[in-house]
Write a protein that holds these residues in place. Structure first.
Motif, PDB file in Angstrom:
ATOM      1  N   UNK A 129      18.025  15.325  -9.187  1.00 18.66           N
ATOM      2  CA  UNK A 129      17.097  15.513 -10.326  1.00 18.66           C
ATOM      3  C   UNK A 129      17.190  14.165 -11.388  1.00 18.66           C
ATOM      4  N   UNK A 130      16.919  12.929 -10.739  1.00 20.97           N
ATOM      5  CA  UNK A 130      16.927  11.759 -11.601  1.00 20.97           C
ATOM      6  C   UNK A 130      15.940  10.902 -10.659  1.00 20.97           C
ATOM      7  N   UNK A 131      15.279  10.038 -11.403  1.00 23.59           N
ATOM      8  CA  UNK A 131      14.283   9.094 -10.785  1.00 23.59           C
ATOM      9  C   UNK A 131      15.294   8.015 -10.236  1.00 23.59           C
ATOM     10  N   UNK A 132      15.346   7.630  -9.153  1.00 25.71           N
ATOM     11  CA  UNK A 132      16.284   6.621  -8.599  1.00 25.71           C
ATOM     12  C   UNK A 132      16.207   5.302  -9.019  1.00 25.71           C
ATOM     13  N   UNK A 133      15.134   5.040  -9.854  1.00 22.48           N
ATOM     14  CA  UNK A 133      14.989   3.499 -10.846  1.00 22.48           C
ATOM     15  C   UNK A 133      15.781   3.772 -11.805  1.00 22.48           C
ATOM     16  N   UNK A 134      16.389   4.878 -12.065  1.00 20.23           N
ATOM     17  CA  UNK A 134      17.252   4.830 -13.145  1.00 20.23           C
ATOM     18  C   UNK A 134      18.698   4.339 -13.025  1.00 20.23           C
ATOM     19  N   UNK A 135      19.062   4.488 -11.754  1.00 16.53           N
ATOM     20  CA  UNK A 135      20.232   4.032 -10.974  1.00 16.53           C
ATOM     21  C   UNK A 135      19.934   3.078  -9.996  1.00 16.53           C
ATOM     22  N   UNK A 136      18.950   2.083 -10.277  1.00 17.88           N
ATOM     23  CA  UNK A 136      18.631   1.174  -9.293  1.00 17.88           C
ATOM     24  C   UNK A 136      19.873   0.353  -8.924  1.00 17.88           C
ATOM     25  N   UNK A 137      20.669  -0.118  -9.490  1.00 20.11           N
ATOM     26  CA  UNK A 137      21.801  -0.986  -8.753  1.00 20.11           C
ATOM     27  C   UNK A 137      22.595  -0.252  -7.720  1.00 20.11           C
ATOM     28  N   UNK A 138      22.856   1.100  -8.213  1.00 18.70           N
ATOM     29  CA  UNK A 138      23.548   2.099  -7.241  1.00 18.70           C
ATOM     30  C   UNK A 138      22.710   2.310  -5.846  1.00 18.70           C
ATOM     31  N   UNK A 139      21.551   2.451  -6.177  1.00 17.28           N
ATOM     32  CA  UNK A 139      20.707   3.077  -5.162  1.00 17.28           C
ATOM     33  C   UNK A 139      20.615   1.713  -4.136  1.00 17.28           C
ATOM     34  N   UNK A 140      20.396   0.450  -4.731  1.00 12.78           N
ATOM     35  CA  UNK A 140      20.313  -0.866  -3.871  1.00 12.78           C
ATOM     36  C   UNK A 140      21.545  -0.960  -3.129  1.00 12.78           C
ATOM     37  N   UNK A 141      22.740  -0.842  -3.753  1.00  8.82           N
ATOM     38  CA  UNK A 141      24.069  -1.048  -3.100  1.00  8.82           C
ATOM     39  C   UNK A 141      23.792   0.010  -1.968  1.00  8.82           C
ATOM     40  N   UNK A 142      23.724   1.330  -2.187  1.00  4.73           N
ATOM     41  CA  UNK A 142      23.858   2.239  -1.166  1.00  4.73           C
ATOM     42  C   UNK A 142      22.868   1.782   0.233  1.00  4.73           C
ATOM     43  N   UNK A 143      21.431   1.468  -0.160  1.00  5.56           N
ATOM     44  CA  UNK A 143      20.680   1.148   0.930  1.00  5.56           C
ATOM     45  C   UNK A 143      21.191  -0.169   1.773  1.00  5.56           C
ATOM     46  N   UNK A 144      21.590  -1.191   0.826  1.00  4.21           N
ATOM     47  CA  UNK A 144      22.061  -2.342   1.515  1.00  4.21           C
ATOM     48  C   UNK A 144      23.352  -2.199   2.538  1.00  4.21           C
ATOM     49  N   UNK A 145      24.296  -1.495   2.015  1.00  6.28           N
ATOM     50  CA  UNK A 145      25.695  -1.206   2.789  1.00  6.28           C
ATOM     51  C   UNK A 145      25.097  -0.002   3.856  1.00  6.28           C
ATOM     52  N   UNK A 146      24.220   0.906   3.714  1.00  2.47           N
ATOM     53  CA  UNK A 146      23.951   1.848   4.755  1.00  2.47           C
ATOM     54  C   UNK A 146      23.117   1.094   5.805  1.00  2.47           C
ATOM     55  N   UNK A 147      22.290   0.124   5.704  1.00  3.52           N
ATOM     56  CA  UNK A 147      21.542  -0.527   6.673  1.00  3.52           C
ATOM     57  C   UNK A 147      22.408  -1.530   7.416  1.00  3.52           C
ATOM     58  N   UNK A 148      23.468  -2.145   6.778  1.00  2.00           N
ATOM     59  CA  UNK A 148      24.042  -3.150   7.385  1.00  2.00           C
ATOM     60  C   UNK A 148      25.397  -2.767   7.919  1.00  2.00           C
ATOM     61  N   UNK A 149      25.776  -1.672   8.073  1.00  3.55           N
ATOM     62  CA  UNK A 149      27.215  -1.128   8.418  1.00  3.55           C
ATOM     63  C   UNK A 149      27.161  -1.440  10.094  1.00  3.55           C
ATOM     64  N   UNK A 150      28.483  -1.602  10.487  1.00  9.06           N
ATOM     65  CA  UNK A 150      28.718  -1.769  11.821  1.00  9.06           C
ATOM     66  C   UNK A 150      29.228  -0.433  12.433  1.00  9.06           C
ATOM     67  N   UNK A 151      28.334   0.039  13.187  1.00 11.28           N
ATOM     68  CA  UNK A 151      28.507   1.518  13.791  1.00 11.28           C
ATOM     69  C   UNK A 151      29.678   1.349  14.853  1.00 11.28           C
ATOM     70  N   UNK A 152      29.778   0.089  15.622  1.00 13.98           N
ATOM     71  CA  UNK A 152      30.699   0.106  16.538  1.00 13.98           C
ATOM     72  C   UNK A 152      31.872  -0.562  16.307  1.00 13.98           C
ATOM     73  N   UNK A 153      32.211  -0.814  15.138  1.00 12.97           N
ATOM     74  CA  UNK A 153      33.360  -1.516  14.698  1.00 12.97           C
ATOM     75  C   UNK A 153      34.764  -0.657  15.190  1.00 12.97           C
ATOM     76  N   UNK A 154      35.714  -1.407  15.162  1.00 11.05           N
ATOM     77  CA  UNK A 154      36.969  -0.875  15.596  1.00 11.05           C
ATOM     78  C   UNK A 154      37.338   0.515  15.027  1.00 11.05           C
ATOM     79  N   UNK A 155      37.212   0.456  13.653  1.00 14.49           N
ATOM     80  CA  UNK A 155      37.461   1.607  12.903  1.00 14.49           C
ATOM     81  C   UNK A 155      36.243   2.506  12.593  1.00 14.49           C
ATOM     82  N   UNK A 156      36.217   3.783  12.669  1.00 13.06           N
ATOM     83  CA  UNK A 156      35.072   4.712  12.771  1.00 13.06           C
ATOM     84  C   UNK A 156      34.787   5.037  11.105  1.00 13.06           C
ATOM     85  N   UNK A 157      35.789   4.949  10.323  1.00  9.91           N
ATOM     86  CA  UNK A 157      35.735   5.437   8.874  1.00  9.91           C
ATOM     87  C   UNK A 157      34.540   4.876   8.243  1.00  9.91           C
TER      88      UNK A 157
END
Length: 2031
Positions: free
Chosen positions: A1598-1626
């Motif tokens: 219930x919040x415009x994502x632009x109100x928490x823009x730094x948090x959204x940007x961090x999630x998007x950046x990390x979510x797109x760059x994560x290594x899915x085949x790394x040694x650890x699955x966590x």
């Protein structure tokens, strides 16, 4: 002001009142007098509302108006209308207290309940005020919920009830603006939004003109939700019912009905014209929408001929633009293919109907998935009223859609069109595809659909099935109930249903045939609810077509009763006989049923069995049902000639046409039983048989009475504990038997009555049984009720003689004051007293003949009975005598009027009167009215017995009396004697109150601080009192005697309360009972009246034949007259005179309530509670005497008694709360547990009953109320108006308000002192803080000390203290914000704050392009300069997913200036306290310590977050430095609990900073952004993943994502760059989990980021980590879900409604077939064949690319509902994406993904080396069958299945696909066309000749199941082909090459024949015996597998037909029976 015109009443209204009056034995007040009384009440109501004296003034006079309804006087229509408007306005007035709203709604319901008394033509009401409350209060934030949690559920529920009640008074022109207002909030991705929008639409839309129905049907087809289905079924049922009348939907009515109720949500008139889409409104986008149509849509419009579209969603002139339709053309309604539905809509309805039955199949997984979806629904929906039960709605919908709207199936004897061209295909058994015009059962499409449904479910009605049979049986019950209701309605002369739409006798008869077999199966169920439903259904069907039901029941009942069968079956047939009793005794229901009555009665005699209580109760219930409709008399003694000369009155004689007498013969959906060929006897023959059978009545009656006597003789001892007869079961049995005796004795002829009297006489005079004393009294009462004179003459002298003899011999001479074991020497005395009492019942004048004997024996008994039972029975004898002499009661309730009963024609031919029904005006009632002689006798009894006894009692309490056991015994027996005398005289004299007494009583009234004129009083009415004139000397005599009785009670109380001890307990109990008699035994008590009303309604339910019945058995009107008499008595008992004597007795009772002995105390406090109902002022008088007993040092017992009494009354009136709080909290000095339990009970009651004080309603100005009060006032006499009185009332109300305000301040200060006192116990502290939380008020500022205490307790040691303190702080901060931003009392009342940054506006130029731009805007950065000028931030979605309307957006805050500060100036002291405490580091350290302590929470605690947010909002950036230190400290500690504490503080900080100045927000994010990698990165571990996920969910929801823009940007950046085949699955698991949380929080606003994530996730399908793929699956499912978007040409409500109505049904306007990543899936599917060929062998197979891709494409997810998938091991916590999709709201959209995958799913399901994949694939295939597919997808789905069955090279795949086809067919049968059914049968017929025998046998089973629901003509064609094939195949020698082929073909034919036989497990079609005897029997000894198949079929046939074999065997001839026997047992060796 001129007097109003005379209010005229219709003749119908006056006739009804006259009928009520005529049924009473005394005259009643003229209507004119009662109308004056009504005007007085209404005047007081208007004055109270004008003065805003809602409580207590208005509530009192409202109660008088409700009591006025008891008297059955009418309310004039103009006054009813004006009154309804006033009450509606009061319900929606802002700030109105909930209890006032409840009262208003109840009265409004009584005013508007009758549809005949008022319609929308008379009254219009606004809808927006109700919608405003519901829409704002349904979903609340955490803090809003805390504020209103106590009042919210009842408020919502009552507002919802108000909407449902007033819906029919909303103007039909409101529909367009309702849709335009409500529909934009629909968001298909949010189940809560879907259900809420549906609720609003279903609740508010006017039903008269359902132009919106196609839209709702389209939405319904796209929504997969059980809750949605249930409400939609209820709506459709309502529509189907009301639109049988075409005039309802006439569009001309929209303009004819005055539109005078246009108000906005604030109650102000709307200036703008009402939105009407048909009038070319400025917002009407029709032309532009058509301009934007695609070429395909334009072509559709041209094809449909749609050039102009009106506001009704249809082509102009098609439905109702008055300007375009021709006035001369009559309106014919909105009927379509089936009722008001199209064929496609009806198919969908029936499919959903079948799914709603929740029938479990062997697959255990093909249930509808709607219930799983509904688990996501918010708990808020539980606050709303439940919709009608789906089963009832379904039944109602089907019945009201029935009409003769199709071609009728050919009757038997008509040529059946067999010669139909064959539809193509190969194989042996091709089925011809019918091309002729489709015909329907009885020419009714809805009935045909119902028949198919019932046939498909037939086997589930068998008693061996589970609990779901209850719902199915209820479905049958409601079907026949609603059908019967509609049938009788359509027989009325004023019925408005068109003749061509009315039900026909063919429809009725076919319906009964259709439902008969299921009912006959389910009647033997062991479930009581099922049996009850079936009984109701059988009763209704008996009324409809008795000749189809009664013989069938008798055929099953008589053999069962004759033979020794299991108990359950015997009970079942007895109950069934009770259900069809009317068909046996009522000649107009079934003329031929009566001849079986005597035989049935004789068979039921053994049912009266002392060893089987349940059977006895069932048997007596049947006897009661039968006996109240007949006379028991021997007609064989009457001359036949005399009978033939007597004719019955033609006004009631049943007229039965020849067509109704002779059953028609035709094709039946169910095989016809033997009644089709039975010949009917003539009426004369039936009468002759009946007359002959009545010769058996004498023997039967004799046997019945003897059975009852045996039952009474075997009762347990009456002294057994727990019940008067040794137990509840025995008491129930005796009551049931006596009720049957009473009815039978009342309906005996004179000779038979004499016979019964002799039997009872012999039993009573030759037997004495101590265990049957009460029972013999009831038995004698039964005969006395029928003929009191004969009974008295026979029994009274005998009983008196024996009583004297027993007393002379010392009976009852042992003194006792308690019930104990019966002395053997007393038994005979008790027995004869019981006989004497029974003989007096309703004796009336007949008693006078024996008055001297009675007076003498009473005197002797009084003098000589000393035991408790003896003197109690003596008192009861006196009670019975006085009661029968003084009461007004009916003398009989026989089934015909007394003059008819006594007529010669009735005696000679009473069988023709059996079952007679009466109209109210035809009933004659005989009453007993006390005669002058009876009154004289009563006065003699009082003078001779009561006065001397009172003198004796007075001497017993004198100072000279000696207190011993003899004294106590004398006191009890004399007082018992007097008490019973006064208890028997409640109507001996009528009480009157003078004006002075009324005025004086106002001073001591419980109605506090009210003007005397506004304290309601009751005017006495005529009720048949013996003495009703105070000037009568006899009145004075009785009154004086009663006053003397009261004075004695007072004197005795004073003596005993001071001098009594444990030896006088029994005397005290008798004294208290006597006080109860004095206070309450007057007129009729509330409980007695309610009991009579309940009994009357119960009797109505039992005797009701159909709804809205007007004619009833005579006994019903007798009971109604009794109830009306009781209501008039109740009116007089509403208000009792309370003088000094009564006050003295009340004081005595209060003393007894605090007496030292628990027994007396328990009685006294109950009596005190009861007395407070009838006497005003008791509560006020009680408090001063109870509180002293709570002071320190009081006796424990007295203290406990005072607490008990206080706990019974409601003392939450504000001015009384202080003392109650003071004394209750002062009780903590006494540590005795029982005392503290009492205090806790009072505290809980106070906390729950004490609501937040609010007086804002007195400041609210609601103009509609003022206008409507003026209208009502104009209708009242001018001489009653008194403006000065209104002003006095307003001034007095203001004074009372000030007193209450002051009292609340005092209570607050008192609670604070108690709570802050260190000596206060923690339990008391918790109660105190709960009350302090309640005292936080929105209409008054918070005191500084109040908030300081609450804030300090947020870190208290006790968790409950913290819990309530946190919630109190949330409430306080919310109210500060509310008071700061509100501008009017209305805003405060509605909790409506005005955020200075919020802007609400209409969406400009809505289009799909606008939607795309809107979504894309969330991705980009925010331009603050623009955001400060234009509202661009949107937190909550108001519209847009489906259609656009209003949007609520925010400006961004100023860079430095606070948005809200300064806060409310009046609240400054409280705010300063908050700031002082919250700036302290120690405060946050203590708070964080409790936040981070170890507990069971695995997510953030929302209460903690909301508490922090409240403080952050108030203090803004001032709080940041200290809070930052605490958060950083917690973040550095990786302990799970510390991380949770940090998350809660951080979430509250970020949530509360939303409207900070932007510079402050920048500083906050500048601190938080650098530590994101630590907070959401390195700190997150497995045990804290859910904690930080819940943190993200809270921050992003219930919040415009632009109100928490730094948090959204961090999630998007990390979510797109994560290594899915790394040694650890966590790490990939964590980020995928966070992204999924982000998707759920943002909803469809995540769409801008979805393509990028989809590309990454799709590429990682083959990820090495199985756990990661599970989360990828969830994300892919979320992407698929948020991509769903409807596709109207424009996202505007009008366009959507119009296009839903005009576009073809196969148009995907809901966007279900627009696959989001379908192309990628299809590409992968294309690769599967190659991947399957390259699978690794053996154990390595699961690691093959094929397996991994299959597992990952059918992506896994945590499974929430294990009950739907029992075969999956618990260790498998994942399930495939497609299966998950089937459990979503848009489950139907998954078919576009599943159908291409089906071939691979079939193959994967048969993998032998990968069990998990095979199991999941099979599960998905099974679950697929339970979801309704889009209609265009169904042929594609079936085609894939057909290809698999026909062409799959694997016989296992072919075999396992067949059950899926059967399941799919069962679940989706209603939407499968007949042509498709033929194709299915064609495919299965081919499979019968499969090379593999397992496939053949499975195909036969599947074919059998499908044939049950198939059209009958296709079955006959199949039968002919199978028989022909079997007859022409001859098996060659085994050695020939053609042997195998011939054997396979012959086996196929035999399997086809067995499938036909198995398709009818509970019936025998006419052609079936031929198949068994002529076809199967020839193959009994054929080679295996043919012979095995034949024997299995025969065995199964015998098992399924065992219960009905006595009926089914008649269909077989001798040869066929022999052949069947051979099949079952084989041939004999010696044959």
């Amino acid at each position: 002001m001129a007097d109003p015109p005379n209010m005229e009443f219709t003749a119908e209204v006056l006739d009804k009142l006259k009928t009520y009056a005529a049924h009473l034995p005394y005259s009643i007040e003229p209507n004119s007098d009662m109308q004056n009384l009504l005007d007085f009440y209404l005047t007081r109501i208007t004055q109270c509302v004008e003065a805003k004296d809602y409580d207590p003034g208005f509530l009192q006079w409202d109660s008088m108006l409700n009591y006025f309804h008891l008297l059955k006087y009418p309310i004039p229509k103009p006054k009813r209308i004006a009154l309804a408007r006033v009450y509606f306005d009061l319900c929606v007035t802002p700030g109105m207290p909930l209890h006032v709203v409840n009262t208003c709604l109840d009265t409004l319901n009584s005013l508007l309940r009758s549809k005949k008394k008022m319609s929308v033509d008379d009254l219009r009401l606004p809808w927006k005020p109700i919608y405003h409350v519901l829409s704002k209060d349904l979903f609340l934030s955490r803090r809003q919920f805390e504020i209103r949690q106590a009042l919210l559920p009842p408020t919502l529920r009552r507002m919802a009830q108000l909407a449902e009640l007033t819906r029919r008074f909303f103007h039909p022109a409101c529909a367009d603006e309702m849709v335009d207002t409500i529909l934009p909030s629909f968001n298909g991705l949010d189940l809560n939004s879907v259900l809420a929008t549906q609720y609003y639409l279903n609740t508010f839309l006017p039903l008269s003109h359902p132009t919106w129905l196609p839209m709702l049907m389209r939405i319904w087809s796209a929504v997969n939700s059980y809750m949605f289905d249930e409400r939609h079924f209820a709506l459709l049922a309502q529509l189907a019912e009301i639109h049988l009348d075409p005039a309802i939907s006439d569009p001309r009515r929209i303009d004819e009905i005055p539109d005078d109720a246009r108000l906005d949500e604030n109650g102000l008139p709307e200036d703008s014209p009402r939105l009407r889409w048909s009038t070319g409104d400025a917002q009407n986008p029709s032309s532009s929408a058509r301009g934007d149509d695609t070429p395909r849509q334009k072509m559709r419009r041209q094809t449909l001929g749609i050039n102009g579209i009106n506001g009704l969603g249809l082509a102009n002139g098609a439905y109702g633009n008055p300007s375009t339709s021709q006035p001369s053309k009559p309106w014919t309604g909105i009927f379509k293919d089936i009722g008001i539905f199209t064929q496609e809509e009806w198919d969908l309805i029936m499919c959903k109907c079948l799914a709603s039955m929740e029938i479990p199949l062997a697959d255990a997984g093909s249930f509808m998935t709607g219930p799983v979806v509904d688990e996501e629904a918010s708990f808020e929906f539980s606050r709303l009223p439940k919709s009608n039960w789906r089963i009832y709605s379904l039944a109602k919908l089907i019945v009201y859609s029935m009409a003769p709207d199709g071609k009728q199936l050919p009757h038997s004897g008509t040529a059946t069109p067999f010669e139909i061209p064959v539809a193509g295909g190969g194989g042996y058994f091709n089925i011809p595809l019918p091309k002729a015009e489709k015909s329907y059962l009885a020419g009714c499409k809805a009935l045909d659909s119902l028949a198919k449904l019932i046939v498909s479910l037939e086997s589930f009605f068998h008693p061996s099935n589970g609990s779901y049979t209850t719902d199915l049986s209820a479905f049958l019950k409601y079907i026949v109930f609603e059908f019967s209701k509609r049938w009788h309605h359509e027989t009325l002369p004023d019925c408005k249903v068109p003749m061509n739409r009315r039900l026909t006798s063919e429809i009725r008869r076919e319906l009964v045939r259709c439902l008969r077999t299921p009912c006959l199966l389910a009647m033997f169920s062991g479930d009581s609810d099922t049996v009850s439903n079936i009984q109701s259904a059988l009763k209704s069907m008996t009324i409809m077509e008795a000749d189809l039901i009664v013989p069938a029941i008798l055929e099953r009942a008589i053999p069962s009763l004759e033979a020794l069968v299991e108990t359950q079956r015997t009970l079942a047939v007895i109950k069934a006989l009770g259900a069809v009793a009317l068909g046996i005794v009522s000649r107009d229901v079934y003329y031929g049923g009566a001849k079986h009555l005597v035989q049935v009665l004789e068979l039921l005699l053994p049912g009266i069995d002392a060893n089987d209580p349940l059977k006895t109760v069932c048997t007596t219930a049947f006897l009661v049902e039968v006996s109240q409709h007949i006379q028991f008399s021997d007609l064989t003694e009457v001359e036949l000639a005399a009978v033939s000369s007597d004719t019955k009155d033609a006004s009631w004689s049943p007229v039965i046409s020849k067509a109704e007498l002779l059953p028609t013969v035709r094709f039946d959906i169910l095989p016809s039983p033997s009644e089709e060929t039975d010949s009917r006897l003539s009426n004369e023959e039936e009468d002759r048989l009946l007359r002959d059978s009545t010769a058996g009545f004498a023997n039967w009656v004799t046997g019945f009475i003897r059975r009852v006597i045996v039952l009474l003789e075997n009762l347990p001892d009456e002294t057994a504990p727990g019940s008067s007869n040794g137990g509840g079961t025995e008491s129930t049995v005796v009551s049931a038997a006596m009720e049957a005796c009473s009815q039978i004795c009342s309906h005996l002829s004179e000779p038979l009555f004499d016979l019964v009297l002799d039997l009872v006489w012999n039993f009573a005079t030759t037997t004495v049984r101590a265990n049957a004393v009460r029972a013999v009294h009831q038995l004698v009462e039964c005969v006395a009720r029928a003929n009191s004179s004969k009974t008295l003459k026979r029994f009274l002298p005998y009983a008196i003689r024996n009583i004297r003899s027993e007393l002379d011999h010392g009976a009852s001479s042992v003194r006792t004051t308690t019930y104990s074991h019966i002395e053997p020497s007393d038994a005979t005395l008790h027995w004869n007293i019981a006989i004497l009492r029974g003989s007096l019942y309703h004796g009336g004048r007949a008693v006078l003949e024996y008055k001297d004997d009675l007076s003498s024996v009473i005197d002797v008994l009084h003098r000589k009975t000393f035991s408790k039972r003896g003197f109690s029975y003596t008192g009861k004898l006196l009670y019975s005598l006085l009661d029968t002499l003084t009461q007004i009661y009916t003398l009989e309730d026989r089934f015909v009027n007394p003059d008819e009963w006594d007529s010669a024609s009735f005696r000679s031919g009473h069988h023709r009167y059996w079952g007679r029904l009466y109209a109210a005006e035809d009933v004659e009632i005989q009453w007993h009215i006390p005669s002058s002689d009876e009154v004289v006798f009563v006065l003699e009894l009082l003078t001779l017995h009561i006065e001397p006894t009172l003198s004796t009692l007075e001497s017993l309490i004198s100072d000279t009396a000696t207190r011993n056991e003899a004294w106590e015994n004398d006191f009890c027996r004399h007082l018992s004697f007097v008490r019973n005398a006064f208890a028997a005289l409640p109507t001996i004299r009528q009480e009157f109150m003078s004006e002075n007494e009324i005025l004086e009583s106002c001073g001591s009234s419980d109605v506090l601080n009210e003007l005397p004129e506004f304290i309601a009083s009751v005017k006495p009415v005529k009720s048949g009192f013996v003495f009703d004139s105070p000037s009568d000397p006899r009145y004075t005599l009785v009154s004086g005697l009663r006053d003397r009785f009261a004075r004695f009670l007072h004197s005795a109380s004073e003596k005993l309360v001071d001098e009594g001890d444990e030896n006088t307990v029994d005397a005290i109990l008798m004294l208290i009972r006597s006080c109860r008699t004095y206070f309450l035994d007057y007129g009729d008590s509330r409980y007695s009246h309610q009991s009579q009303e309940s009994d009357y309604l119960s009797e109505l339910g039992v005797t009701r034949r159909y709804a809205n019945q007007k004619v009833w058995p005579r006994a019903i009107f007798v009971r109604r007259a009794q109830l009306y008499h009781a209501a008039r008595l109740r009116w007089n008992a509403l208000e009792r005179r309370r003088g000094k004597l009564e006050d003295s007795l009340i004081d005595d009772l209060l003393k007894w309530s605090t007496w030292s002995y628990a027994t007396g105390k328990s009685f006294s406090h109950i009596i005190d509670s009861v007395c407070s109902i009838a006497y005003d002022g008791i509560r006020k008088r009680s408090l001063g005497q109870l509180y002293p007993h709570l002071e320190k040092g009081s006796d424990d017992d007295r203290m406990k008694g005072a607490l008990y009494t206080l706990n019974l009354s409601n003392f939450c009136e504000p001015t009384l709360v202080y003392d109650l709080t003071k004394y209750t909290f002062g009780c903590q000095w006494n540590e005795k547990p029982s005392i503290q339990n009492c205090v806790s009970s009072i505290a809980d009651q106070c906390v729950s009953g004490f609501v937040e004080p609010s007086f804002v309603v007195y400041k609210v100005q609601y103009p509609p109320t003022e206008e409507n009060i003026a209208r009502l006032r104009d209708l009242l006499p001018s001489n009653m108006a008194d403006s000065a009185l209104v002003k006095r009332c307003a001034v007095n109300r203001s004074k009372r308000h000030a007193m209450q305000e002051s009292a609340m301040v005092d209570v607050r200060d008192l609670l604070l002192r108690i709570a802050e006192d260190p000596r206060t116990h923690w339990k008391y502290s918790i109660t105190a803080i709960r009350l302090l939380r309640t005292l936080i008020r929105r209409d008054s500022p918070l005191h500084a000390s109040h908030v300081e205490y609450l804030l300090t307790q947020t870190h208290a040691d006790h968790p409950s203290m913290r819990y309530y303190a946190q919630r109190a702080v949330m409430k306080a901060s919310r109210y500060i914000k509310l008071r700061t931003s509100t501008g009017s009392p209305e805003d405060i009342a509605f909790y409506r704050n005005h955020n200075p940054l919020r802007r609400t506006f209409l969406t400009p130029q809505p289009s799909h392009e606008y939607t795309a731009e809107y979504l894309e805007s969330f991705k980009g950065p925010l331009d603050r300069a623009v955001a400060r000028e234009e509202p661009v931030l949107q937190d909550k979605l108001w519209s847009g997913w489906l259609v656009w309307k209003y949007q609520s957006r925010f400006l961004i805050a100023d860079s430095t200036k606070s948005t809200f500060q300064p806060w409310d100036p009046v609240s400054t002291p409280a705010i300063e306290v908050i700031k002082r405490l919250a700036r302290s580091t120690s405060f946050w350290d203590k708070l964080s310590t409790h936040f981070s302590e170890e507990n069971y929470h695995e997510t953030t605690v929302m209460d903690n977050v909301a508490n922090v947010k409240s403080l952050v909002q108030l203090m803004e950036e001032d709080i940041f430095p200290v809070l930052r230190q605490v958060i950083e400290k917690l973040i550095s500690d990786k302990d799970q609990n510390k991380q949770r504490g940090a998350a809660e503080l951080l979430a509250g900080l970020l949530g509360g900073s939303k409207h900070w100045p932007t510079d402050a927000q920048d500083r906050l994010w500048a601190w938080f952004t650098p530590i994101l990698d630590q907070v959401l990165g390195t700190n997150v571990k497995t045990d804290t993943l859910t904690i930080w996920s819940s943190f993200l969910e809270y921050v992003l929801s219930n919040k415009d994502p632009r109100r928490v823009q730094p948090l959204v940007d961090w999630l998007v950046k990390k979510g797109l760059s994560v290594d899915f085949n790394s040694e650890s699955s966590f790490e990939p698991i964590k980020m995928t989990f966070f992204i999924r949380t982000m998707i759920e929080a943002l909803g469809w606003r995540f769409a801008p980021w979805a393509p990028a994530f989809l590309k990454v996730y799709w590429s990682q399908i083959g990820c090495e980590h199985d756990e990661v793929t599970s989360y990828i699956a969830e994300a892919l499912m979320s992407f698929c879900k948020i991509s769903w978007r409807p596709t109207p040409s424009q996202p505007i409500a009008e366009v959507f409604v119009r296009e839903c109505a005009t576009w073809p049904s196969d148009d995907d306007i809901m966007g279900l077939e627009h696959g989001y990543h379908l192309d990628a899936l299809l590409n992968l599917v294309a690769e599967f064949p190659e991947m399957r060929e390259n699978r690794l062998p053996g154990a390595l197979a699961p690691r093959s690319p094929y397996d991994r891709q299959a597992v990952d494409v059918l992506v896994r997810q945590r499974f929430a509902n294990t009950t739907c998938l029992q075969e999956i091991d618990d260790n498998f916590q994942v399930i495939r994406w497609l299966f998950t999709g089937l459990q979503e709201v848009n489950a139907s959209s998954m078919f576009q993904y599943i159908i291409p995958m089906l071939p691979e799913l079939f193959k994967a399901a048969e993998l032998q080396d990968h069990d998990a994949l095979a199991r999941r694939s099979q599960t998905l295939l099974t679950a697929l069958c339970g979801v309704t597919p889009p209609l265009p997808k169904l042929p594609n789905l079936l085609d894939v299945i057909f290809v698999t069955i026909r062409k799959s090279p694997s016989w296992r795949i072919r075999s396992n696909t067949l059950p899926m086809l059967q399941i799919l067919y069962f679940r989706q049968a209603p939407i499968i066309s007949e042509e498709m059914v033929v194709r299915i049968q064609d495919v299965l017929s081919e499979c019968l000749s499969d090379e593999v025998v397992e496939v053949r046998e499975r195909a036969a089973i599947t074919l059998s199941g499908i044939l049950r629901c198939s059209p009958r003509r296709t079955i006959l064609l199949l039968k002919d082909r199978f028989v022909r094939e079997a007859s022409r195949i001859t098996l060659p020698s085994r050695n020939t090459p053609k042997y195998a082929s011939a054997l396979r073909r012959l086996h196929a034919a035999v399997l086809g024949v067995t499938a036909l036989i198995d398709a009818f497990p509970y019936s025998v079609p006419s052609w079936l015996p031929e198949l068994i005897g002529d076809v199967l029997s020839r193959h009994t000894y054929d080679p295996i597998p043919i012979s095995t198949t034949v024997r299995k079929c025969a065995t199964k046939f015998k098992e399924t037909h065992q219960d009905t074999w006595h009926e089914d065997s008649l269909k077989f001839d001798e040869e066929q029976m022999s052949a069947l026997a051979t099949l079952l047992a084989g041939s004999s060796y010696y044959a």
